[in-house]
Design an enzyme around this catalytic site. Structure first.
Site, PDB file in Angstrom:
ATOM      1  N   ASP A 139     -86.636 -29.640  35.767  1.00  0.00           N
ATOM      2  CA  ASP A 139     -85.840 -30.522  35.486  1.00  0.00           C
ATOM      3  C   ASP A 139     -86.111 -31.330  33.957  1.00  0.00           C
ATOM      4  O   ASP A 139     -87.105 -31.686  34.069  1.00  0.00           O
ATOM      5  CB  ASP A 139     -85.329 -31.643  36.635  1.00  0.00           C
ATOM      6  CG  ASP A 139     -84.517 -32.679  35.975  1.00  0.00           C
ATOM      7  OD1 ASP A 139     -83.063 -32.581  35.794  1.00  0.00           O
ATOM      8  OD2 ASP A 139     -84.908 -33.853  35.616  1.00  0.00           O
ATOM      9  N   ALA A 140     -85.236 -31.415  32.928  1.00  0.00           N
ATOM     10  CA  ALA A 140     -85.674 -31.939  31.758  1.00  0.00           C
ATOM     11  C   ALA A 140     -86.090 -33.115  31.734  1.00  0.00           C
ATOM     12  O   ALA A 140     -87.068 -33.579  31.053  1.00  0.00           O
ATOM     13  CB  ALA A 140     -84.593 -31.739  30.815  1.00  0.00           C
ATOM     14  N   ASP A 160     -82.553 -31.986  23.591  1.00  0.00           N
ATOM     15  CA  ASP A 160     -81.582 -31.425  22.857  1.00  0.00           C
ATOM     16  C   ASP A 160     -80.601 -30.734  24.061  1.00  0.00           C
ATOM     17  O   ASP A 160     -80.567 -29.739  23.996  1.00  0.00           O
ATOM     18  CB  ASP A 160     -81.988 -30.512  21.933  1.00  0.00           C
ATOM     19  CG  ASP A 160     -81.024 -29.715  21.320  1.00  0.00           C
ATOM     20  OD1 ASP A 160     -79.868 -30.114  21.118  1.00  0.00           O
ATOM     21  OD2 ASP A 160     -81.331 -28.732  20.496  1.00  0.00           O
TER      22      ASP A 160
END
Length: 276
Positions: A139-140, A160
């Site tokens: 998970d970012a 991003d």
């Protein structure tokens, strides 16, 4: 809004984002100390501009193709990054942020890439073979918090996302606040699409309330008037931009604006501090 990288590779937003990332990293590299570069939503790393997804939108014609045809020397580093992944005289491949960042690494620097999409992470690992990059599939936002403060004295986090989820901006806001508490001197770069000014202004108001000093917002509006429901450009939030970057920024923004302005439009590319 779905902004998966492969559909928009090489468009005007990529030209601005990658030109400014190169300028930012080079500014930080004026000092010899090691840097850790972290990309939370890395994508595939390399894109085929003749592939089906890129051809479906054709956005590279108004982005990288314009930039390669421009003659302003301030865009030379960007053009070199694109030409490095192509055979002479061709522009078939486009380097995503991971590839651009990998090109900039010095021996003392590190690169951490993260991509959750199962197909994209396979492509990313293939694109990063032979580089110094560490590739994660997490998970970012969890990775963002886990990786700061960086092990090196200085670092940059690039965020991003595709903005597929309705809570994307809320997650960015919350994670940025938590990351800044852990790593107040760190440099963060957050990309965002621009469609309408009202939505963007509401988000900026939320970010102002975080009270983060040295919070820069760079906005690239392609069209001179509102285009309801139409992608109208993109921007970057930059937390703690270094002095050398700020010195290089005004002429770079003008070079990018001039190169990317759509026919019949002047466009606007500005930078201002996001003050509480």
């Amino acid at each position: 809004m779905n902004y998966r990288h492969s559909f928009h590779a090489g468009n005007s937003a990529d030209v601005v984002k990658h030109s400014l990332l190169i300028t930012l990293v080079r500014a930080l590299q004026q000092k010899p100390g090691a840097l850790t570069l972290i990309d939370t939503h890395a994508g595939c790393g390399l894109y085929d501009l003749e592939g089906e997804t890129a051809q479906r939108t054709g956005e590279a014609l108004q982005g990288v193709v314009r930039a390669l045809g421009d003659t302003n020397p301030l865009l030379d580093d960007y053009r070199a990054a694109v030409r490095t992944v192509n055979d002479a005289g061709e522009t078939r491949l486009y380097p995503g942020s991971p590839t651009v960042l990998a090109q900039l690494l010095r021996p003392q620097d590190g690169l951490v890439l993260n991509e959750k999409h199962p197909e994209d992470v396979v492509a990313l690992r293939q694109a990063m073979r032979g580089t110094m990059a560490a590739v994660h599939q997490r998970d970012a936002y969890e990775l963002w918090l886990a990786m700061v403060p960086t092990k090196t004295p200085r670092g940059v986090v690039v965020v991003d996302p595709p903005y597929e989820q309705t809570d994307e901006r809320a997650r960015i806001t919350a994670t940025l606040a938590a990351a800044h508490r852990k790593w107040a001197h760190g440099v963060s770069v957050i990309w965002y699409p621009l469609k309408d000014r009202d939505t963007h202004e509401r988000w900026k108001q939320q970010l102002r309330r975080l009270g983060i000093p040295k919070f820069l917002t760079i906005e690239h509006w392609l069209f001179d008037a509102e285009q309801p429901g139409v992608y109208n450009g993109a921007g970057l939030f930059v937390v703690n931009p270094p002095y050398a970057f700020m010195q290089a920024l005004p002429p770079m923004l003008e070079a990018l604006r001039a190169a990317l302005a759509p026919d019949g439009h002047r466009g606007q590319l500005t930078a201002e501090w996001l003050e509480a």
